[in-house]
Design an enzyme around this catalytic site. Structure first.
Site, short mmCIF file in Angstrom:
data_model
loop_
_atom_site.label_atom_id
_atom_site.label_comp_id
_atom_site.label_asym_id
_atom_site.label_seq_id
_atom_site.Cartn_x
_atom_site.Cartn_y
_atom_site.Cartn_z
N GLU A 262 9.02 8.46 20.37
CA GLU A 262 9.33 7.44 21.37
C GLU A 262 10.05 8.04 22.58
O GLU A 262 11.03 8.76 22.42
CB GLU A 262 10.17 6.33 20.73
CG GLU A 262 10.56 5.21 21.67
CD GLU A 262 9.37 4.54 22.35
OE1 GLU A 262 8.37 4.27 21.67
OE2 GLU A 262 9.45 4.31 23.57
N THR A 310 4.40 1.92 25.59
CA THR A 310 4.01 2.38 24.26
C THR A 310 2.58 1.95 23.93
O THR A 310 1.79 2.74 23.40
CB THR A 310 4.95 1.79 23.19
OG1 THR A 310 6.23 2.39 23.32
CG2 THR A 310 4.44 2.09 21.78
N HIS A 428 14.77 5.27 22.10
CA HIS A 428 14.26 4.31 23.08
C HIS A 428 15.42 3.89 23.98
O HIS A 428 16.55 3.79 23.52
CB HIS A 428 13.69 3.09 22.35
CG HIS A 428 12.94 2.12 23.23
ND1 HIS A 428 13.57 1.31 24.14
CD2 HIS A 428 11.61 1.85 23.35
CE1 HIS A 428 12.66 0.57 24.77
NE2 HIS A 428 11.47 0.89 24.31
C1 GP9 Z 1 8.58 -1.44 20.25
C2 GP9 Z 1 8.34 -0.09 20.78
C3 GP9 Z 1 8.78 0.02 22.23
O1 GP9 Z 1 7.98 -1.79 19.08
O2 GP9 Z 1 7.12 0.41 20.49
O3 GP9 Z 1 7.81 -0.11 23.19
P1 GP9 Z 1 8.08 0.35 24.70
O4 GP9 Z 1 9.22 -0.44 25.23
O5 GP9 Z 1 8.44 1.82 24.67
O6 GP9 Z 1 6.81 0.13 25.43
MN MN Z 2 7.53 3.63 24.14
#
Ligand code: GP9
Ligand code: MN
Length: 717
Positions: A262, A310, A428
């Site tokens: 992430e 994501t 994140h």
């Molecule tokens: C949430 C995660 C975050 O489930 O995948 O997504 P993002 O904010 O990075 O697009």
């Molecule tokens: Mn992401």
């Protein structure tokens, strides 16, 4: 007949009073459902406030429509009908949520046969005793009317006043929307997750939003035809990069483990953070993979995401098609479009079983629906892991160490070969997922004027440690030697607007920082780790997320020449090394970088302000190439063109066979059915679990062992 003589009775016996009484009942019931049935993940008091007020505006608008009616009987009947409709919406969602952890979308309603197939429990089993609260008002009010304790109001409501009620509810709704935008900008354009929308603007508004989404998608879908696919296919075959013999099939038949890192940027690799004159390696484990001969590591691999973040990365990595120019493909089309994604391809060409593991709610980015279209057999979401609280998780889900630990019980029951994707989340934004875990404190925070940047290294270090634990487990159980592990960063963690604060940490000057530097920071890791292979190393080919799938499939010895993929194998000698960023006109090649209105030489970072004819010609060719690649991908995505793709040797996924409830039972049932033929790790281990082998020490524990070992080695010297 005795009538209720109280003031309340009098108010209820007026038309407006009656409408308001129903509104209040609806409001209370909505709040009940919000608290008891729905997972709205309310984090702040502002979000709480939004959720408290949001049933009112549209509730009033809807029930208030009856006020325009003059005739007494018609007025009361209409009011009841309208009231019943919004109640059905509420109750149906409450029940549906218990099974699917999601709200009812219009596309799910249209495909109700598919949905009910996935309804593991019959709707009756999903009812709860306290559901009586949802309908008790009907009985009470009905009784009061029937016994004439409440009387009907024969005076028609003034037309102007009716209009005032409509206008008032409209205004309240606008205010609600405005407040929602403050809480989460671009709420409706980006989609994120259905519960974000319900939490901010309520259930009826969500249903309308979902109807509009379905309508827009259907419109484009119905105007597209098989001819459009023929056009796309022409481009795809001319763009196809044939596999390189040196790598083709080197990992054939192996399990494939994909790890989504992430918000992980390439600059973290081999990076050392200096704090108080001490230097700290941020991701020692990932660095060891990156520098290993058993890894095909790519040093010029760029993220190509836009608003879908994501979800865009996942779309590209698993279908070799781009996300959308606006919004998220997975949210807008993922649940409906025909797709030939990795799980489906691997299942059909190599008998793979597939699963995704992710410690957030399954409806985020519409994963629960998209993964079915992609052919994932299993999707282990937050429901399958330990209960989350402030000490083990943050707003986007379970912290990575717990996440990996809790995944093992399901991973070991998967039939091999498997394709398993782990979506990590602790690293994140806002990079404070560890703030309530004292045993994870220790890796230093950077010391810039930007808190987001400061925390980034700590959460990245945590992710790195979690990965090491997972790899240790794989090695210990022998899965390691039977698998390849693909790792990729999905997108930037530090946004361009913060990069001038990051600059000094990268040995750069904030004053001379340019868009070129921003563009170069769009690099993310892409590594394919192949245990036992020694011919790897760092590859410098320029590429992006859309190129990952053909690269992987070729390594697995799967012919992609018939597949509708717009990326190019990064190991192919035909690779054109042209990286299209999702914003039109932005691209990166080994020679040129075009980013946010500026053109640079990629190797030196020198800006080209006055291009000569040769440069103009060269950059026009690149511009044309990236525009074509994007528009072909868009035509496939928005036109749902893959439904016409019938001679690629693949069958479309039958989603009615896939259910994401009671999955542990499903895995066990498969094992049982296969008996001695079961290839799960659990079966191969003599029906013994390997769960206890996984061990993820905290930062504190790791650090203590380090000091004890170093002091004991000192003393033994
Ligand atoms: C949430 C995660 C975050 O489930 O995948 O997504 P993002 O904010 O990075 O697009
Ligand atoms: Mn992401």
């Amino acid at each position: 007949m005795k009538k209720i003589s109280t003031a309340l009775g009098r108010v209820l016996s007026t038309r407006l009073g009656f409408v308001f009484a129903l509104l209040i009942c609806y409001w209370l019931k909505s709040l009940w459902a919000y608290n008891v049935d729905f997972g709205l993940d309310i984090q702040t008091s502002y979000q709480l406030l939004l959720s408290i007020i949001n049933p009112l505006p549209l509730g009033l608008l809807f029930i208030g429509l009856a006020l325009y009616i003059k005739n007494t009987k018609v007025f009361y009947t209409t009011t009841w009908v309208l009231y019943t409709i919004i109640n059905i919406l509420l109750i149906a969602n409450a029940i549906y949520y218990r099974e699917f952890s999601d709200f009812i979308t219009i596309s799910a309603m249209l495909a109700s046969s598919k949905t009910s197939a996935g309804l593991g429990d019959s709707a009756l089993n999903l009812l709860r005793v306290w559901d009586i609260l949802f309908i008790i008002d009907f009985f009470v009010l009905g009784f009061l009317f029937f016994t004439k304790r409440l009387k009907t109001d024969k005076r028609p409501f003034n037309k102007r006043a009716s209009f005032a009620i409509t206008a008032l509810s409209g205004m309240l709704f606008s205010a609600n929307l405005f407040m929602a935008e403050i809480d989460r900008p671009e709420l409706l354009t980006r989609g994120f997750s259905n519960y974000y929308i319900v939490r901010s603007i309520g259930l009826p508004a969500f249903t309308a939003y979902s109807a509009n989404q379905t309508y827009q998608a259907q419109k484009e879908r119905s105007s597209a035809s098989a001819d459009d696919l023929t056009k796309a296919k022409e481009y795809i075959s001319s763009h196809y990069a044939k596999p390189n013999d040196r790598y083709y099939g080197i990992a054939k038949g192996k399990n494939v483990i994909v790890i989504h890192l992430e918000s992980f940027q390439q600059f973290l690799i081999n990076y050392k953070l200096t704090v108080n004159n001490q230097s700290y390696e941020v991701t020692p484990f990932l660095n060891s993979l990156y520098n290993s001969n058993s890894t095909l590591a790519f040093s010029n691999f760029f993220n190509q995401v836009k608003a879908g973040k994501t979800s865009d990365a996942e779309t590209m990595m698993e279908t070799s098609l781009f996300g959308l120019n606006s919004g998220s493909y997975m949210v807008n089309y993922g649940g409906d479009n025909t797709a030939f994604a990795t799980p489906s391809i691997l299942s059909q060409t190599g008998g793979y079983t597939s699963a995704v593991f992710h410690g957030n709610v399954g409806s985020f980015w519409n994963r629960n629906n998209t993964y079915k279209q992609w052919g994932y057999n299993y999707f282990f979401d937050a429901n399958y892991f330990q209960k989350q609280d402030k000490t083990n998780s943050f707003q986007y889900g379970l912290n990575d160490k717990y996440f990996f630990k809790d995944s093992i019980q399901y991973l070991e029951r998967m039939q091999q070969p498997f394709y398993a994707k782990f979506i990590t989340v602790s690293n994140h934004y806002p990079y404070s997922s560890l703030s309530n875990e004292s045993s994870e404190q220790g890796f230093p925070l950077a010391q810039t004027d930007d808190e987001t940047i400061n925390g980034y290294f700590q959460t990245a270090n945590y992710l790195d440690a979690a990965l090491k634990s997972f790899f240790d487990y794989l090695k210990e159980t022998g899965l390691y030697d039977k698998s390849i592990i693909v790792l990729y960063g999905d997108h930037y963690g530090i946004s361009d607007s913060r990069n001038t604060s990051l600059a000094p940490l990268l040995g750069k000057d904030s004053q001379t920082w340019t868009e070129y530097n921003n563009a170069m920071l769009q690099r993310v890791p892409f590594m394919i780790h192949i245990p036992g292979y020694t011919d790897g190393g760092i590859q410098t080919t320029y590429g992006g997320e859309v190129d990952a799938l053909p690269t992987l499939l070729h390594i697995l010895g799967i012919d992609t020449s018939k597949y509708s993929q717009v990326g190019q194998d990064l190991l192919s000698k035909d690779n054109k090394q042209t990286v299209a960023l999702r914003t039109s006109g932005y691209y990166i090649t080994p020679e040129y970088t075009s980013y946010k209105g500026h053109l640079y030489y990629t190797q030196t970072g020198q800006e080209i302000t006055n291009p000569d004819q040769a440069t103009k010609d060269a950059t026009n060719t690149i511009k044309q190439a990236v525009a074509t690649q994007l528009s072909i991908s868009d035509s496939i995505q928005t036109g749902d063109l893959l439904r016409f793709d019938t001679d690629n040797g693949l069958k479309t996924v039958d989603t009615s066979n896939i259910s994401y409830s009671k999955q542990f039972e499903q895995e066990k049932a498969v094992e049982k059915k296969l008996g001695s033929k079961s290839t799960s790790l659990y079966s191969q281990n003599g029906n013994n679990s390997t769960v206890s082998i996984f061990n993820a020490p905290s930062y504190m524990q790791l650090h203590q062992t380090e000091t004890t070992t170093s002091s004991s080695s000192k003393s033994s010297n």
